[in-house]
Enzyme design. Structure first.
Site, PDB file in Angstrom:
ATOM      1  N   GLU A   1      -0.093  -8.611  -3.211  1.00  0.00           N
ATOM      2  CA  GLU A   1       0.681  -7.374  -2.995  1.00  0.00           C
ATOM      3  C   GLU A   1      -0.102  -6.414  -2.107  1.00  0.00           C
ATOM      4  OE1 GLU A   1       3.781  -7.244  -3.607  1.00  0.00           O
ATOM      5  OE2 GLU A   1       3.629  -9.162  -4.621  1.00  0.00           O
TER       6      GLU A   1
ATOM      7  N   TRP B   1       0.501  -7.445   1.235  1.00  0.00           N
ATOM      8  CA  TRP B   1       1.793  -7.031   1.800  1.00  0.00           C
ATOM      9  C   TRP B   1       1.653  -5.648   2.430  1.00  0.00           C
ATOM     10  CZ3 TRP B   1       6.175  -9.284   3.247  1.00  0.00           C
ATOM     11  CH2 TRP B   1       6.487 -10.537   2.732  1.00  0.00           C
TER      12      TRP B   1
ATOM     13  N   TRP C   1      27.925  -0.664  10.753  1.00  0.00           N
ATOM     14  CA  TRP C   1      27.721   0.146   9.542  1.00  0.00           C
ATOM     15  C   TRP C   1      28.920   1.050   9.305  1.00  0.00           C
ATOM     16  CZ3 TRP C   1      23.778  -1.779   7.116  1.00  0.00           C
ATOM     17  CH2 TRP C   1      22.676  -2.262   7.813  1.00  0.00           C
TER      18      TRP C   1
ATOM     19  N   ASN D   1       9.345  -1.602  -8.114  1.00  0.00           N
ATOM     20  CA  ASN D   1       9.590  -2.405  -6.914  1.00  0.00           C
ATOM     21  C   ASN D   1      10.854  -3.252  -7.004  1.00  0.00           C
ATOM     22  OD1 ASN D   1       8.815  -3.657  -4.311  1.00  0.00           O
ATOM     23  ND2 ASN D   1       8.595  -5.481  -5.586  1.00  0.00           N
TER      24      ASN D   1
ATOM     25  N   TRP E   1      20.290   1.027   6.898  1.00  0.00           N
ATOM     26  CA  TRP E   1      19.040   1.062   6.133  1.00  0.00           C
ATOM     27  C   TRP E   1      18.182   2.281   6.478  1.00  0.00           C
ATOM     28  CZ3 TRP E   1      14.474   1.063   8.829  1.00  0.00           C
ATOM     29  CH2 TRP E   1      14.476   0.550  10.133  1.00  0.00           C
TER      30      TRP E   1
ATOM     31  N   TRP F   1      12.343  -1.713   3.895  1.00  0.00           N
ATOM     32  CA  TRP F   1      13.775  -1.523   4.150  1.00  0.00           C
ATOM     33  C   TRP F   1      14.273  -2.564   5.146  1.00  0.00           C
ATOM     34  CZ3 TRP F   1      17.646   1.053   1.834  1.00  0.00           C
ATOM     35  CH2 TRP F   1      17.303   1.990   0.852  1.00  0.00           C
TER      36      TRP F   1
HETATM   37  P1  FAD Z   1       1.695  -2.834  -7.600  1.00  0.00           P
HETATM   38  O1  FAD Z   1       2.679  -3.884  -7.947  1.00  0.00           O
HETATM   39  O2  FAD Z   1       0.664  -2.527  -8.573  1.00  0.00           O
HETATM   40  O3  FAD Z   1       1.041  -3.298  -6.208  1.00  0.00           O
HETATM   41  C1  FAD Z   1      -0.239  -2.817  -5.785  1.00  0.00           C
HETATM   42  C2  FAD Z   1      -0.140  -2.227  -4.403  1.00  0.00           C
HETATM   43  O4  FAD Z   1       0.262  -3.226  -3.471  1.00  0.00           O
HETATM   44  C3  FAD Z   1       0.892  -1.123  -4.265  1.00  0.00           C
HETATM   45  O5  FAD Z   1       0.381   0.112  -4.696  1.00  0.00           O
HETATM   46  C4  FAD Z   1       1.208  -1.160  -2.781  1.00  0.00           C
HETATM   47  O6  FAD Z   1       0.227  -0.470  -2.036  1.00  0.00           O
HETATM   48  C5  FAD Z   1       1.099  -2.645  -2.473  1.00  0.00           C
HETATM   49  N1  FAD Z   1       2.425  -3.254  -2.541  1.00  0.00           N
HETATM   50  C6  FAD Z   1       3.063  -3.743  -3.621  1.00  0.00           C
HETATM   51  N2  FAD Z   1       4.256  -4.264  -3.276  1.00  0.00           N
HETATM   52  C7  FAD Z   1       4.380  -4.095  -1.947  1.00  0.00           C
HETATM   53  C8  FAD Z   1       5.392  -4.414  -0.985  1.00  0.00           C
HETATM   54  N3  FAD Z   1       6.515  -5.054  -1.320  1.00  0.00           N
HETATM   55  N4  FAD Z   1       5.177  -4.085   0.303  1.00  0.00           N
HETATM   56  C9  FAD Z   1       4.043  -3.459   0.680  1.00  0.00           C
HETATM   57  N5  FAD Z   1       3.045  -3.128  -0.188  1.00  0.00           N
HETATM   58  C10 FAD Z   1       3.218  -3.439  -1.471  1.00  0.00           C
HETATM   59  N6  FAD Z   1       5.513   1.003  -1.167  1.00  0.00           N
HETATM   60  C11 FAD Z   1       4.831   2.101  -0.807  1.00  0.00           C
HETATM   61  O7  FAD Z   1       3.624   2.184  -1.062  1.00  0.00           O
HETATM   62  N7  FAD Z   1       5.439   3.125  -0.142  1.00  0.00           N
HETATM   63  C12 FAD Z   1       6.763   3.093   0.186  1.00  0.00           C
HETATM   64  O8  FAD Z   1       7.261   4.034   0.800  1.00  0.00           O
HETATM   65  C13 FAD Z   1       7.518   1.959  -0.226  1.00  0.00           C
HETATM   66  N8  FAD Z   1       8.848   1.875   0.031  1.00  0.00           N
HETATM   67  C14 FAD Z   1       9.557   0.761  -0.378  1.00  0.00           C
HETATM   68  C15 FAD Z   1      10.918   0.680  -0.084  1.00  0.00           C
HETATM   69  C16 FAD Z   1      11.656  -0.436  -0.485  1.00  0.00           C
HETATM   70  C17 FAD Z   1      13.136  -0.523  -0.146  1.00  0.00           C
HETATM   71  C18 FAD Z   1      11.023  -1.479  -1.184  1.00  0.00           C
HETATM   72  C19 FAD Z   1      11.804  -2.689  -1.631  1.00  0.00           C
HETATM   73  C20 FAD Z   1       9.666  -1.419  -1.460  1.00  0.00           C
HETATM   74  C21 FAD Z   1       8.912  -0.314  -1.054  1.00  0.00           C
HETATM   75  N9  FAD Z   1       7.524  -0.218  -1.322  1.00  0.00           N
HETATM   76  C22 FAD Z   1       6.834   0.894  -0.915  1.00  0.00           C
HETATM   77  C23 FAD Z   1       6.784  -1.365  -1.895  1.00  0.00           C
HETATM   78  C24 FAD Z   1       6.618  -1.356  -3.423  1.00  0.00           C
HETATM   79  O9  FAD Z   1       7.858  -1.113  -4.043  1.00  0.00           O
HETATM   80  C25 FAD Z   1       5.605  -0.328  -3.942  1.00  0.00           C
HETATM   81  O10 FAD Z   1       4.401  -0.432  -3.216  1.00  0.00           O
HETATM   82  C26 FAD Z   1       5.278  -0.551  -5.417  1.00  0.00           C
HETATM   83  O11 FAD Z   1       6.451  -0.483  -6.184  1.00  0.00           O
HETATM   84  C27 FAD Z   1       4.280   0.493  -5.875  1.00  0.00           C
HETATM   85  O12 FAD Z   1       4.016   0.376  -7.242  1.00  0.00           O
HETATM   86  P2  FAD Z   1       2.571  -0.086  -7.728  1.00  0.00           P
HETATM   87  O13 FAD Z   1       1.523   0.715  -7.054  1.00  0.00           O
HETATM   88  O14 FAD Z   1       2.572  -0.087  -9.218  1.00  0.00           O
HETATM   89  O15 FAD Z   1       2.525  -1.559  -7.152  1.00  0.00           O
END
Ligand code: FAD
Length: 481
Positions: free
Chosen positions: A276, A279, A307, A342, A360, A383
């Site tokens: 993650e 990602w 759209w 997420n 989007w 997105w």
């Molecule tokens: P954890 O599951 O603990 O993951 C650890 C870290 O990994 C996160 O803090 C984040 O930095 C990174 N990470 C995790 N999942 C993703 C992912 N899919 N893509 C990129 N990095 C990821 N994340 C943001 O930080 N900022 C946003 O503005 C953002 N917008 C999003 C919009 C959409 C439509 C979607 C589907 C996802 C988005 N995410 C975003 C990705 C993800 O949802 C969040 O990073 C995550 O929910 C944060 O919670 P956590 O820190 O507990 O994640």
């Protein structure tokens, strides 16, 4: 000669609001006295435009940074304006000839840095930037043919094989003070807090902005949640993820610190967590190489997508009044905590794009304004991923069914009940499909559809067919998850 006798070094804090693993600060502290600086940049410049939720966070994060610096005998100077003007003036006032900062990788941040470096060197000042926002330098990681990665798995392999040795560094033990401290703006005068304080009041139910809050979150995750992370990360009712995202977004913790905290651990949970974090790196890689990512479809065929962009539909989505409980719970979690799980982000984004046929970019903008973790790379890349027009994206024809997704990932409806209290007493059998519940079940739960809780704003099967027909105008075939 003591450090105080040498010209001070200005350390410009940006998306690195921390003392530990801060290479710009460490370098400056080892060489001279330090003037820590935070600049409130104009909207179009490198730090902005931040959304309202993140400005709330920024206020508290700056305060936390300032308190932490004070414990080390240092003071954070706050100034507003164009970075080149602010830094040049501060250098003249203090006699500083050197400026250090940690690099940003978003387009406006890069543009600001490039112009700044030139402007400062034209004035005979030394400017040096360091790494710290990412695990990798986007310009260095390339495919075998020399271009950027557009597929995650090969990117991940390349990243994993290259980042092992980068260990985080400690906060400086001492930060020497300059002969005198420059004048500073007052944080309260910046009016970063929302005009409606009751909105952000609920953020503090779960968040503590600042470096200590970030370190506590990481410790909590490493000591417990990480073991079951692979299983729990898809369960919105479970507190199973790190919740590090807003801390990472403003750099209160570095990705290297998060990565290295897992170093002595093994198992599926750790491996998934690292992926993650990767990602996040991938999103920044994309943003760096495709700076139009927040505005333009990576797959340009989507430029012709028809759209509908109905304003009333968009407003109902933002308010969590769609009549689909998992979508409404997500949108209300976002409003309440400036955060959304997420899995639910994917569901609400799919609903907006595919069931409501709203572009989007409108969803991306709403998230940018309301998420405390709003991140220019992660938000835009995610997105585009859901819309099917991004890099390595979910195909557009994979339309999330909000009822089935709810039943699969929130089987008891505990998440829905937490954020949609009017469905509190509905049985798990109908919690994700109240519109199919018999009248007696609704009555027993105190629900009147269309009055206490909305009727579904679309028939999902019909909306799905409509989306696929729209999609066929730009490409082919269908499938449902
Ligand atoms: P954890 O599951 O603990 O993951 C650890 C870290 O990994 C996160 O803090 C984040 O930095 C990174 N990470 C995790 N999942 C993703 C992912 N899919 N893509 C990129 N990095 C990821 N994340 C943001 O930080 N900022 C946003 O503005 C953002 N917008 C999003 C919009 C959409 C439509 C979607 C589907 C996802 C988005 N995410 C975003 C990705 C993800 O949802 C969040 O990073 C995550 O929910 C944060 O919670 P956590 O820190 O507990 O994640």
């Amino acid at each position: 000669m003591t450090k105080a006798a040498i010209a001070p070094i200005i350390v410009w804090f940006r998306k690195d609001l921390r003392l530990a693993d801060n290479r710009a600060l460490a370098a400056a502290a080892s060489e001279a006295s330090v003037i820590p600086l935070y600049i409130r940049e104009p909207m179009e410049s490198g730090n902005g435009p931040l959304g309202a939720a993140q400005l709330w966070w920024l206020h508290h994060s700056i305060k936390a940074l300032s308190d932490r610096l004070e414990k080390q005998g240092a003071r954070l100077t706050l100034r507003s304006g164009e970075p080149l003007d602010v830094i040049s003036a501060l250098a003249r006032e203090t006699g500083a000839t050197t400026i250090y900062w940690n690099r940003r990788y978003d387009p406006s941040g890069i543009a600001t840095d490039t112009a700044l470096k030139k402007g400062l060197s034209d004035q005979g000042l030394t400017a040096e930037s360091f790494s710290g926002q990412l695990l990798h330098e986007p310009m260095r990681l390339q495919t075998t043919t020399g271009g950027p990665y557009r597929v995650f798995t090969p990117f991940w392999r390349a990243l994993e094989s290259k980042i092992g040795p980068v260990a985080p560094i400690d906060a400086p033990e001492q930060i020497a003070a300059p002969k005198s401290w420059p004048q500073s703006d007052r944080l309260d005068d910046w009016s970063l807090l929302p005009k409606r304080p009751d909105w952000a009041a609920t953020f503090t139910e779960i968040w503590t902005p600042g470096e200590k809050g970030a370190a506590d979150r990481l410790e909590d995750f490493i000591d417990g949640k990480v073991a079951d992370y692979k299983r729990d990360r898809d369960r919105p009712a479970v507190d199973g993820t790190s919740l590090l995202s807003p801390h990472l977004a403003l750099g209160e913790i570095s990705p290297a610190q998060a990565w290295h905290a897992t170093e002595r651990l093994q198992g599926d949970g750790v491996a998934t967590f690292r992926k993650e974090l990767a990602w996040r790196e991938f999103s920044y890689h994309l943003l760096f190489h495709y700076p139009q990512l927040p505005q333009r479809n990576l797959d340009r065929r989507f430029d012709a997508f028809p759209w509908m962009n109905a304003d009333d539909a968009f407003v109902r989505w933002t308010r969590g009044l769609t009549g689909f409980p998992i979508v409404d719970a997500g949108m209300r979690q976002l409003w309440r905590h400036g955060y959304m799980h997420n899995r639910v982000r994917m569901i609400v984004a799919s609903f907006l794009i595919k069931d409501l046929l709203v572009d989007w970019r409108k969803g991306e903008a709403w998230f940018r304004d309301t998420l405390v973790d709003a991140d220019p790379a992660n938000n835009a890349a995610s997105w585009q991923w859901v819309a099917g027009c991004g890099a390595d994206a979910a195909p557009f024809f994979r339309v999330f069914n909000p009822v089935l997704q709810g039943e699969k990932f929130d089987p008891e409806g505990a998440y829905v009940k937490r954020f949609v209290p009017e469905l509190q007493r509905l049985s798990p059998r109908y919690i994700h499909r109240p519109f199919e519940a018999p009248e007696a079940a609704l009555e027993a739960a105190g629900i009147r559809l269309g009055s206490t809780y909305p009727e579904p704003m679309v028939d999902h099967a019909v909306a799905r067919d409509r989306a696929l027909a729209a999609f066929r105008k730009i490409k082919g075939s269908a499938e449902e998850q």
